[in-house]
Design an enzyme around this catalytic site. Structure first.
Site, PDB file in Angstrom:
ATOM      1  N   ASP A 124       0.547   6.544  -4.526  1.00 45.97           N
ATOM      2  CA  ASP A 124      -0.648   6.183  -5.173  1.00 45.97           C
ATOM      3  C   ASP A 124      -0.937   7.080  -6.351  1.00 45.97           C
ATOM      4  O   ASP A 124      -1.121   6.837  -7.717  1.00 45.97           O
ATOM      5  CB  ASP A 124      -1.762   5.778  -4.679  1.00 45.97           C
ATOM      6  CG  ASP A 124      -1.894   4.566  -3.554  1.00 45.97           C
ATOM      7  OD1 ASP A 124      -0.944   4.028  -3.672  1.00 45.97           O
ATOM      8  OD2 ASP A 124      -2.739   4.557  -2.926  1.00 45.97           O
ATOM      9  N   HIS A 149       0.797  -1.216   0.004  1.00 43.90           N
ATOM     10  CA  HIS A 149       0.137   0.216  -0.179  1.00 43.90           C
ATOM     11  C   HIS A 149       1.038   1.146   0.165  1.00 43.90           C
ATOM     12  O   HIS A 149       2.257   1.080   0.359  1.00 43.90           O
ATOM     13  CB  HIS A 149      -0.802   0.045   1.223  1.00 43.90           C
ATOM     14  CG  HIS A 149      -2.228  -0.738   1.077  1.00 43.90           C
ATOM     15  ND1 HIS A 149      -3.193  -0.328   0.000  1.00 43.90           N
ATOM     16  CD2 HIS A 149      -2.544  -1.841   1.622  1.00 43.90           C
ATOM     17  CE1 HIS A 149      -4.063  -1.264   0.277  1.00 43.90           C
ATOM     18  NE2 HIS A 149      -3.708  -2.167   0.979  1.00 43.90           N
TER      19      HIS A 149
END
Length: 373
Positions: A168, A138
């Site tokens: 991200d 993540h």
């Protein structure tokens, strides 16, 4: 008048944030985006709170301006439908782990055989090669392995959990769009398609930028509150009397002089350019004490006409009402599909010859455009 990418057609197999954010940017610039979604596996952004008019605000934002197609890629006949779609599309974006699309029979080589001009972008945590290519991760993991977290935050409390997804979005989404558009230019020049391999960890490592240069070429390992821009100087945040925060970025001599003069502490101005850590800590202590004397609103009024690189730390709702962001159309109204409008963050890149944000982006909830096969 359409956006600058109106000639491009995108087939989007991604979920969650990095891929959908990238294709949202492409859609905002005029690309025709068809999002392929598995009916049997709910994208978490569809159910993520909060909701507005029965739709997740995250889902509505990330998928504005797109069409959608329900397709279970594991069912018989799905591969053939994708191969047919690819004949008429310029770009494919996917976010599966390496090898998944190949096992489904719709990897780059299979799609390129149908459309040699295809640009295929794969966004993953660690890229298509290397010992971590199949590893789960993540945003917080990518920032950690890329060294970014090591020199952020405070020395006594460790790395902070970021309020935004840096790896991200700045890593995956933005680098994907850059790579795709570079591949579009390459195709215009050669007629050839391209495989674009985006690793969010690679991109996060690249975001170290000046800190990375200081470490790799200068031999200076970066640590929290040790560098000019990470709390090691008076360039920092200071709490006001009412518990709010003021950002001070007055590094250059002219700004530092104006800052200290405005605060009535001109006697410390000579220390502003010092690289002595003790001098910088003294400056921070003086600023901390001075700024704590007044509430944020008073400091805003005092610095309103002072060009000193001093600004308030605003909440998102406050930022949305700031006259600068409003003048730049950074909050727009997007049709919910029922004639009412939902406020959303606008498109940050401005082109001289494009229509208004709202008219270009169009509907948010493309329910009428959903197709399930």
């Amino acid at each position: 008048m359409a956006g600058p990418l109106t000639s491009l057609k995108v087939l989007d197999f991604s979920t969650l944030l990095p891929g959908p954010y990238a294709t949202m940017l492409l859609a905002d610039m005029g690309a025709d985006v068809l999002r392929v979604e598995a009916p049997d596996r709910v994208d978490l952004t569809r159910v993520m709170p909060p909701h507005d008019a029965g739709v997740s605000t995250a889902h509505g934002f990330l998928n504005r301006g797109k069409k959608s197609l329900g397709l279970n890629l594991k069912e018989p006949g799905s591969r053939e439908k994708v191969l047919e779609l690819v004949k008429d599309h310029d770009i494919v974006i996917e976010q599966f782990r390496p090898g998944v699309m190949d096992r489904l029979g719709i990897g780059y080589e299979a799609l390129k055989a149908v459309n040699p001009r295809l640009i295929y972008c794969s966004i993953t945590g660690y890229g298509q090669t290397g010992p971590y290519k199949d590893r789960a991760g993540h945003d917080i993991n990518y920032l950690s392995l890329a060294g970014v977290s090591s020199h952020c935050g405070r020395a006594d409390s460790g790395p902070p959990p970021m309020g935004i997804q840096i790896a991200d979005v700045a890593g995956g989404s933005h680098h994907a769009v850059m790579g795709i558009l570079a591949a579009v230019i390459h195709r215009q020049q050669t007629g050839e398609g391209q495989f674009v391999d985006i690793s969010m960890t690679d991109a996060a490592f690249a975001l170290n930028a000046m800190a990375g240069a200081a470490c790799l070429a200068g031999g200076q390992e970066q640590k929290p509150e040790r560098a000019l821009l990470n709390g090691g100087s008076f360039y920092d945040y200071y709490q006001t009397r009412d518990g709010r925060w003021l950002s001070v970025g007055s590094l250059e001599p002219q700004f530092a002089s104006r800052l200290f003069h405005t605060l009535g502490i001109s006697e410390v101005t000579s220390l502003a350019m010092s690289q002595n850590p003790e001098h910088q800590q003294h400056l921070k202590a003086v600023l901390k004490e001075k700024i704590a004397e007044k509430p944020l609103a008073e400091w805003q009024e005092i610095f309103a006409d002072e060009d000193a690189c001093v600004e308030p730390v605003l909440t998102i709702s406050e930022a949305a009402e700031h006259p600068q962001l409003k003048a730049r159309d950074m909050v727009i109204g997007v049709d919910r599909g029922d004639g009412t409008q939902q406020p959303q963050i606008g498109f940050p890149i401005k082109f001289e010859k494009t229509p208004s944000e709202t008219s270009r982006i169009g509907k948010m909830l493309g329910a009428d455009n959903d197709r399930f096969l």
